[in-house]
Design a protein around this motif. Structure first.
Motif, PDB file in Angstrom:
ATOM      1  N   MET A   1      -1.473   8.141 -17.392  1.00  0.00           N
ATOM      2  CA  MET A   1      -1.723   6.845 -16.570  1.00  0.00           C
ATOM      3  C   MET A   1      -0.124   6.263 -16.405  1.00  0.00           C
ATOM      4  O   MET A   1      -0.499   5.123 -15.687  1.00  0.00           O
ATOM      5  CB  MET A   1      -2.507   5.942 -17.290  1.00  0.00           C
ATOM      6  CG  MET A   1      -4.056   6.541 -17.284  1.00  0.00           C
ATOM      7  SD  MET A   1      -4.740   6.655 -15.653  1.00  0.00           S
ATOM      8  CE  MET A   1      -5.106   4.758 -15.595  1.00  0.00           C
ATOM      9  N   ALA A   2       0.784   6.658 -16.485  1.00  0.00           N
ATOM     10  CA  ALA A   2       1.993   6.198 -16.581  1.00  0.00           C
ATOM     11  C   ALA A   2       2.442   5.711 -15.071  1.00  0.00           C
ATOM     12  O   ALA A   2       3.020   4.938 -14.623  1.00  0.00           O
ATOM     13  CB  ALA A   2       3.049   6.612 -17.321  1.00  0.00           C
TER      14      ALA A   2
ATOM     15  N   ASP B   1       0.855  -1.137  -0.085  1.00  0.00           N
ATOM     16  CA  ASP B   1      -0.032   0.024  -0.051  1.00  0.00           C
ATOM     17  C   ASP B   1       0.895   1.383   0.173  1.00  0.00           C
ATOM     18  O   ASP B   1       0.616   2.098  -0.752  1.00  0.00           O
ATOM     19  CB  ASP B   1      -1.021   0.235   1.222  1.00  0.00           C
ATOM     20  CG  ASP B   1      -1.967  -1.124   1.144  1.00  0.00           C
ATOM     21  OD1 ASP B   1      -2.310  -1.505   0.185  1.00  0.00           O
ATOM     22  OD2 ASP B   1      -2.553  -1.474   2.278  1.00  0.00           O
ATOM     23  N   ILE B   2       1.944   1.134   0.723  1.00  0.00           N
ATOM     24  CA  ILE B   2       2.832   2.491   0.756  1.00  0.00           C
ATOM     25  C   ILE B   2       3.596   2.653  -0.408  1.00  0.00           C
ATOM     26  O   ILE B   2       3.491   3.766  -1.012  1.00  0.00           O
ATOM     27  CB  ILE B   2       3.997   2.372   2.017  1.00  0.00           C
ATOM     28  CG1 ILE B   2       3.098   2.316   3.381  1.00  0.00           C
ATOM     29  CG2 ILE B   2       5.056   3.301   1.767  1.00  0.00           C
ATOM     30  CD1 ILE B   2       3.731   1.735   4.474  1.00  0.00           C
ATOM     31  N   VAL B   3       4.150   1.638  -1.171  1.00  0.00           N
ATOM     32  CA  VAL B   3       4.812   1.786  -2.217  1.00  0.00           C
ATOM     33  C   VAL B   3       3.724   2.152  -3.554  1.00  0.00           C
ATOM     34  O   VAL B   3       4.045   3.206  -4.177  1.00  0.00           O
ATOM     35  CB  VAL B   3       5.547   0.221  -2.620  1.00  0.00           C
ATOM     36  CG1 VAL B   3       5.950   0.192  -4.164  1.00  0.00           C
ATOM     37  CG2 VAL B   3       6.717   0.027  -1.749  1.00  0.00           C
ATOM     38  N   ARG B   4       2.731   1.539  -3.459  1.00  0.00           N
ATOM     39  CA  ARG B   4       1.755   2.174  -4.574  1.00  0.00           C
ATOM     40  C   ARG B   4       1.419   3.601  -4.333  1.00  0.00           C
ATOM     41  O   ARG B   4       1.322   4.117  -5.201  1.00  0.00           O
ATOM     42  CB  ARG B   4       0.432   1.309  -4.310  1.00  0.00           C
ATOM     43  CG  ARG B   4      -0.527   1.325  -5.684  1.00  0.00           C
ATOM     44  CD  ARG B   4      -1.721   0.619  -5.657  1.00  0.00           C
ATOM     45  NE  ARG B   4      -2.733   1.191  -4.458  1.00  0.00           N
ATOM     46  CZ  ARG B   4      -2.815   0.724  -3.471  1.00  0.00           C
ATOM     47  NH1 ARG B   4      -2.640  -0.751  -3.052  1.00  0.00           N
ATOM     48  NH2 ARG B   4      -3.739   1.218  -2.378  1.00  0.00           N
ATOM     49  N   SER B   5       1.092   3.848  -3.186  1.00  0.00           N
ATOM     50  CA  SER B   5       0.809   5.630  -2.821  1.00  0.00           C
ATOM     51  C   SER B   5       1.964   6.311  -3.414  1.00  0.00           C
ATOM     52  O   SER B   5       1.536   7.254  -3.757  1.00  0.00           O
ATOM     53  CB  SER B   5       0.437   5.636  -1.556  1.00  0.00           C
ATOM     54  OG  SER B   5      -1.106   4.881  -1.107  1.00  0.00           O
ATOM     55  N   ARG B   6       2.985   5.915  -2.902  1.00  0.00           N
ATOM     56  CA  ARG B   6       4.274   7.092  -3.262  1.00  0.00           C
ATOM     57  C   ARG B   6       4.468   6.844  -4.667  1.00  0.00           C
ATOM     58  O   ARG B   6       4.692   7.811  -5.078  1.00  0.00           O
ATOM     59  CB  ARG B   6       5.562   6.057  -2.255  1.00  0.00           C
ATOM     60  CG  ARG B   6       6.853   6.977  -2.463  1.00  0.00           C
ATOM     61  CD  ARG B   6       6.923   8.322  -1.626  1.00  0.00           C
ATOM     62  NE  ARG B   6       6.595   8.121  -0.330  1.00  0.00           N
ATOM     63  CZ  ARG B   6       7.758   8.035   0.602  1.00  0.00           C
ATOM     64  NH1 ARG B   6       8.798   7.752   0.445  1.00  0.00           N
ATOM     65  NH2 ARG B   6       7.263   8.143   1.957  1.00  0.00           N
ATOM     66  N   LEU B   7       4.405   5.753  -5.356  1.00  0.00           N
ATOM     67  CA  LEU B   7       4.651   5.731  -6.800  1.00  0.00           C
ATOM     68  C   LEU B   7       3.671   6.330  -7.718  1.00  0.00           C
ATOM     69  O   LEU B   7       4.061   6.860  -8.652  1.00  0.00           O
ATOM     70  CB  LEU B   7       5.069   4.168  -7.294  1.00  0.00           C
ATOM     71  CG  LEU B   7       6.223   3.483  -6.833  1.00  0.00           C
ATOM     72  CD1 LEU B   7       6.391   2.000  -7.258  1.00  0.00           C
ATOM     73  CD2 LEU B   7       7.608   4.327  -7.344  1.00  0.00           C
ATOM     74  N   GLN B   8       2.409   6.372  -7.088  1.00  0.00           N
ATOM     75  CA  GLN B   8       1.469   7.053  -7.596  1.00  0.00           C
ATOM     76  C   GLN B   8       1.611   8.675  -7.670  1.00  0.00           C
ATOM     77  O   GLN B   8       1.186   9.301  -8.454  1.00  0.00           O
ATOM     78  CB  GLN B   8       0.158   6.854  -7.227  1.00  0.00           C
ATOM     79  CG  GLN B   8      -0.302   5.464  -7.707  1.00  0.00           C
ATOM     80  CD  GLN B   8      -1.862   4.900  -7.143  1.00  0.00           C
ATOM     81  OE1 GLN B   8      -2.131   5.713  -6.096  1.00  0.00           O
ATOM     82  NE2 GLN B   8      -2.451   3.852  -7.436  1.00  0.00           N
ATOM     83  N   GLN B   9       2.582   8.840  -6.473  1.00  0.00           N
ATOM     84  CA  GLN B   9       2.507  10.467  -6.360  1.00  0.00           C
ATOM     85  C   GLN B   9       3.953  10.986  -6.999  1.00  0.00           C
ATOM     86  O   GLN B   9       4.185  12.044  -6.937  1.00  0.00           O
ATOM     87  CB  GLN B   9       2.267  10.790  -4.840  1.00  0.00           C
ATOM     88  CG  GLN B   9       0.923  10.646  -4.293  1.00  0.00           C
ATOM     89  CD  GLN B   9       1.090  10.718  -2.878  1.00  0.00           C
ATOM     90  OE1 GLN B   9       2.051  10.966  -2.283  1.00  0.00           O
ATOM     91  NE2 GLN B   9      -0.044  10.473  -2.030  1.00  0.00           N
TER      92      GLN B   9
END
Length: 182
Positions: free
Chosen positions: A52-53, A35-43
């Motif tokens: 959408m990259a 969850d943390i990695v996904r949130s950070r990489l989305q930002q």
């Protein structure tokens, strides 16, 4: 760890509980990290990204962590399955076999008793049939012809028996009545 302890109920239970707890903790950590990695990489944009990259890149990386989480959850379940299988296949097996053998012997004795009763019933019917007079048996076919069909003037009574009759047969004329003109 003592390997001989794994072959006891308490030893295997302790081992599987330890392994299960470790895998459950690992699965929780992998889920949190995903969850943390996904949130950070989305930002975090990288130069040259399209619209959408960021989300696609975050999903691809987090998907690997989610796969690790799933594998750890399955490993925890497999640890419990290991203990259940051990109890079922090793610890309870002698008792199940003894119960099955007792049931098998009971069925065998029941079959033997049924066969014995059937044989006894058959013998009783046979003895009753042999000891009872023929007139009392209902539905039987009489073996001898009634007296009205056997008369002394009956020509069939005059024929000799085939093997050792009362009189030997001398000619064929003994079987047929002689006519007047002969």
């Amino acid at each position: 760890m003592d390997i001989n302890a794994l072959f006891t109920d308490e030893g295997l239970r302790a081992f599987t509980a330890t392994v299960r707890d470790q895998h459950v903790r690992d699965a929780q950590q992998y889920g949190q990290i995903a969850d943390i990695v996904r949130s950070r990489l989305q930002q975090t944009p990288i130069e040259g990204d399209r619209w959408m990259a960021k989300r696609l890149r975050a999903w691809k990386v987090a998907r690997q962590l989610k796969a690790m989480q799933k594998a750890s959850t399955e490993a925890a379940a497999k640890a419990e399955a290991l203990y259940a299988t051990y109890v079922n296949e090793v610890l309870e097996l002698p008792q199940r076999r003894a119960t099955a053998e007792a049931k098998r012997l009971e069925r065998k004795q029941g079959r033997q008793a049924a066969v014995g009763a059937a044989v006894a019933g058959s013998l009783n019917r046979t003895v009753t049939a042999l000891n009872s007079p023929q007139e009392q048996l209902g539905g039987t076919v009489p073996q001898a012809r009634p007296a009205e069909f056997v008369a002394p003037d009956n020509p069939w009574q005059q024929w000799p028996m085939a093997a050792g009759g009362e009189r030997p047969t001398s000619t064929i004329n003994d079987y047929f009545a002689k006519g007047d003109g002969q």
